[in-house]
Design an enzyme around this catalytic site. Structure first.
Site, PDB file in Angstrom:
ATOM      1  N   ASN A 241      -1.719  51.840  34.637  1.00 38.07           N
ATOM      2  CA  ASN A 241      -0.745  52.847  35.067  1.00 38.07           C
ATOM      3  C   ASN A 241       0.610  52.283  35.457  1.00 38.07           C
ATOM      4  O   ASN A 241       0.772  51.113  35.767  1.00 38.07           O
ATOM      5  CB  ASN A 241      -1.328  53.762  36.143  1.00 38.07           C
ATOM      6  CG  ASN A 241      -1.831  53.020  37.342  1.00 38.07           C
ATOM      7  OD1 ASN A 241      -1.162  52.130  37.817  1.00 38.07           O
ATOM      8  ND2 ASN A 241      -3.021  53.362  37.809  1.00 38.07           N
ATOM      9  N   CYS A 242       1.575  53.166  35.393  1.00 41.37           N
ATOM     10  CA  CYS A 242       2.952  52.840  35.760  1.00 41.37           C
ATOM     11  C   CYS A 242       3.340  53.841  36.839  1.00 41.37           C
ATOM     12  O   CYS A 242       4.161  54.720  36.613  1.00 41.37           O
ATOM     13  CB  CYS A 242       3.880  53.008  34.575  1.00 41.37           C
ATOM     14  SG  CYS A 242       3.457  51.961  33.208  1.00 41.37           S
ATOM     15  N   VAL A 243       2.715  53.749  37.989  1.00 43.80           N
ATOM     16  CA  VAL A 243       3.025  54.677  39.071  1.00 43.80           C
ATOM     17  C   VAL A 243       3.681  53.896  40.203  1.00 43.80           C
ATOM     18  O   VAL A 243       3.958  52.716  40.052  1.00 43.80           O
ATOM     19  CB  VAL A 243       1.761  55.430  39.544  1.00 43.80           C
ATOM     20  CG1 VAL A 243       1.172  56.230  38.404  1.00 43.80           C
ATOM     21  CG2 VAL A 243       0.718  54.468  40.083  1.00 43.80           C
TER      22      VAL A 243
END
Lengths: 428, 123
Positions: A241-243
Site C-alpha cells: 500500500n501507498c497510504v
C-alpha cells in the site's frame, strides 16, 4: 507449529566484491544484487545506496521497508505465494539479518509516501533510523500508471530482501528464539486455567494502492480467517500500500509484529495465546459488516476470553475497528484496541472517525497531526520535492535550507498501530 | 452515485445513475447526508481511502434507494462530516499542481471501482 528464529546481528553494511556476512557486517555485491532485482520493463533505472544509523541522511519518499530473511529448514520460502510457492510457512528454522533492512523509494502517488531520517529529531520517530538500510531508488518508464509502478517496486523490494536474506543461510545465528503455537485443541489443554487470547489483525485493503497480500492473495478478497502467528514471521503477510506513512504497516513490521511478539512473551504466564485472526478493511459497508461478523464468529468459535485488535490506517478503517470491537464484545469477549490518533495539532480534537461505547480499552500509538521540524540533511536519497505534497506535509513544508516542517504523518512508522514505534500516552 | 471527480463521471456517467457535483469534498458529503435523511442507504464509506479530507478535493460515494431512514448510514455520514470539519480546521486544501490533482482523481477512481466491484454492480 514451531519456528526457530535465528537472529544474525548486523551492525554495518558495505558494498563489496562478494555478498556475505562477516563479523556483523553485511557485505553486498552491488552488481549481483542488481542482476537479482532487474528485469522489469516498467523500470528504466535502479539506483542502490546505503544509509546507516547516525548519518546525516534523509530517505524519501519511502514506499516499503523489508527485513531480509531466509528459510533454513522447514517447508516453503520467505514471502510464500509471491516469490516462493504457496507452501505453508512458519515452521522449521528461519534466519534473519537483524539490523538490516531494504528500503524502497519512489514517487508513486504524489502524496502518500514517507520520510526516514537517519539522525536528528526525525530519527527518534522511526524504527528504521536504527537499521542499516539498503535503499533502492527506481525510476519508472514514462507514463507508467501508479499501480503498475507500485507493483514493480513491491517486487523489486521483495527480491532484494530475498537475495540479501540468502547471505544468512549458512551463518550461525547470534541468538535463537523459539516460538510455538499448538493446534487449537492441544493449546487449550496446555494452559486450561489461563484466559484464551487471540489477536485480531486488521489489514489495509481498501483498493488499489491500499492493498495487503496474504500468501499472495489480495486480502480484500478474503473472508477473515485464522493464521498461525509464526506464518506471519515468514512473510505470509506483506504490504502493497501507498497510504499515510506514519500508520501503514511496512512488510518489516508485519514480520516483526510486536503484538504477536508480546503475546508469545506472556503466553503460558498470563494468557493462553491461541492464534491470530486476520481480517480486512474494505470500502463498502456491506463488506465491513461481513468481515466484522466473521471475526466475531471466529472469536466465539474459538471460545476466546479476550482479543487484541490492531488497526491499519485511519478514517473508514475506524469503522471496521469499531464494528469488530462492538460485535466481539457483544459475544462476551473482552477487547483491547490499538490505534493512532488524528486529534489535531494540539491533540484536543476527536481522535477517531468512529466510536462505540464498547471501546473502553484503547491503546494509542501517538497523534499523527503533531507538528515536527526536521533539520536539513547532508545527503538525500530519493527525491525531496514530495515534502510539500506527502500526507502531513503542506505548502512550504520544504524550506529553502532543506529543513522540513510537517505533521508526524510524514515519518515512516511513527504512529505504527502495531506498536512498532515509541509513541503512546501515559498518565502522569 | 455522487461524485465531483471528473474522471469517475467521464467513465461511468452512462453506466450508473450518477450525479456530478460541481462543489468540493464537503459539498459531496452534504449532498449525501441529505439523501441519507431522505431514506437512501450508504453503500460505500464516505471516507474511503486513506487520503485525508483536507488533502484530496475528490469524493465519489455510492448509495442505494431505501424506504426508511437507515440509522447506521446517518451515524456514518454525520461522523464523516465531523471528521471533515476537524481536518478542514487544521489545514485547508492546498492549491495542488495539475499532476497531484490527477493522482487524487486516479486514486478516487480506483477506490470507486473497487467499491463497484465488491457490490457486484457490474456494467
Amino acid at each position: 507449529m514451531r519456528l526457530e528464529l535465528g537472529k544474525v546481528f548486523i551492525k554495518d553494511m558495505q558494498f563489496s566484491d562478494q555478498t556475505m556476512v562477516k563479523d556483523g557486517t553485511l557485505y553486498i555485491n552491488k552488481q549481483e544484487l542488481l542482476n537479482a532485482i532487474s528485469g522489469d520493463d516498467r523500470i528504466q533505472h535502479i539506483e542502490l545506496d546505503i544509509a546507516k544509523p547516525g548519518e546525516a541522511t534523509r530517505i524519501m519518499p519511502v514506499k516499503d521497508v523489508i527485513e531480509p530473511r531466509v528459510k533454513v529448514e522447514g517447508p516453503g520460502g520467505i514471502f510464500p505465494g509471491v516469490l516462493n510457492k504457496a507452501d505453508v510457512v512458519g515452521s522449521g528454522k528461519t534466519n534473519v539479518l537483524k539490523g538490516a533492512a531494504v528500503v524502497t523509494t519512489g514517487k508513486i502517488v504524489g502524496f502518500q509516501e514517507g520520510i526516514i531520517d537517519m539522525s536528528g529529531i526525525g530519527a527518534e520517530y522511526t524504527p528504521f533510523s536504527k537499521t542499516c538500510n539498503l535503499v533502492i531508488t527506481c525510476t519508472p518508464i514514462d507514463k507508467l500508471q501508479q499501480h503498475e509502478h507500485e507493483q514493480a517496486i513491491r517486487f523489486i523490494g521483495l527480491k532484494a530482501a530475498n537475495y540479501l536474506g540468502e547471505a544468512a543461510r549458512n551463518v550461525n545465528p547470534d541468538e535463537t528464539k523459539v516460538y510455538e503455537t499448538l493446534p487449537f485443541a492441544e493449546g487449550i489443554k496446555q494452559y486450561p486455567d489461563l484466559p484464551k487470547v487471540a489477536y485480531v489483525y486488521m489489514l489495509q485493503t481498501q483498493g488499489l494502492l491500499h492493498d495487503t497480500y496474504v500468501y499472495g492473495v489480495d486480502a480484500k478478497k478474503i473472508i477473515p480467517t485464522i493464521i498461525y502467528p509464526t506464518e506471519v514471521m515468514d512473510g505470509a503477510i506483506l504490504s502493497g500500500n501507498c497510504v499515510s506513512a506514519c500508520d501503514k504497516n511496512p512488510t518489516y513490521n508485519h514480520c516483526n509484529n510486536p503484538v504477536i511478539e508480546d503475546l508469545y512473551e506472556r503466553h503460558g504466564k498470563d494468557y493462553n495465546f491461541v492464534g491470530v485472526i486476520i481480517t480486512n478493511e474494505n470500502i463498502t459497508l456491506m463488506e465491513k459488516e461481513r468481515s466484522s461478523n466473521w471475526t466475531a464468529k471466529l472469536a466465539e468459535f474459538l471460545s476466546l476470553d479476550a482479543v487484541i485488535i490492531s488497526e491499519e490506517g485511519f478514517g473508514n478503517p475506524d469503522t471496521d475497528l469499531m464494528m469488530n470491537c462492538k460485535k466481539i464484545s457483544a459475544k462476551g469477549i473482552k477487547t483491547v484496541l490499538i490505534t493512532d490518533e488524528y486529534a489535531g495539532r494540539d491533540g484536543a480534537s476527536q481522535s477517531l472517525a468512529d466510536a462505540d461505547k464498547a471501546a473502553d480499552a484503547v491503546v494509542t500509538a501517538g497523534n499523527a497531526n503533531e507538528v515536527i521540524e526536521l533539520p536539513a540533511m547532508k545527503k538525500i536519497i530519493g527525491y525531496t520535492e514530495p515534502a510539500d505534497t506527502i500526507a502531513g506535509g503542506f505548502a512550504g513544508s520544504l524550506r529553502p535550507d532543506g529543513s522540513i516542517v510537517a505533521e508526524l504523518q510524514v515519518i515512516t512508522g511513527a504512529t505504527s498501530e502495531l506498536g512498532f514505534n515509541k509513541l503512546s500516552a501515559a498518565q502522569l | 452515485m455522487i461524485t465531483n471527480n471528473p474522471e469517475v463521471y467521464k467513465l461511468y456517467e452512462n453506466s450508473y445513475p450518477m450525479k456530478f457535483s460541481q462543489g468540493g469534498y464537503h459539498d459531496v458529503l452534504i449532498e449525501v447526508r441529505d439523501l441519507v435523511h431522505q431514506g437512501c442507504e450508504l453503500i460505500s464509506h464516505p471516507l474511503m481511502g486513506s487520503v485525508k479530507p483536507n488533502e484530496t478535493p475528490y469524493r465519489s460515494i455510492i448509495l442505494k434507494q431505501g424506504s426508511q431512514t437507515d440509522l447506521q448510514s446517518v451515524e456514518i455520514i454525520e461522523s464523516s462530516i465531523q471528521t471533515y470539519e476537524k481536518f478542514k480546521k487544521m489545514k485547508s486544501l492546498p492549491m495542488w499542481s495539475h499532476k497531484i490533482l490527477e493522482d487524487f482523481q486516479f486514486v478516487d477512481l480506483k477506490l470507486f471501482e473497487s467499491a463497484i466491484e465488491s457490490t457486484n454492480l457490474h456494467i
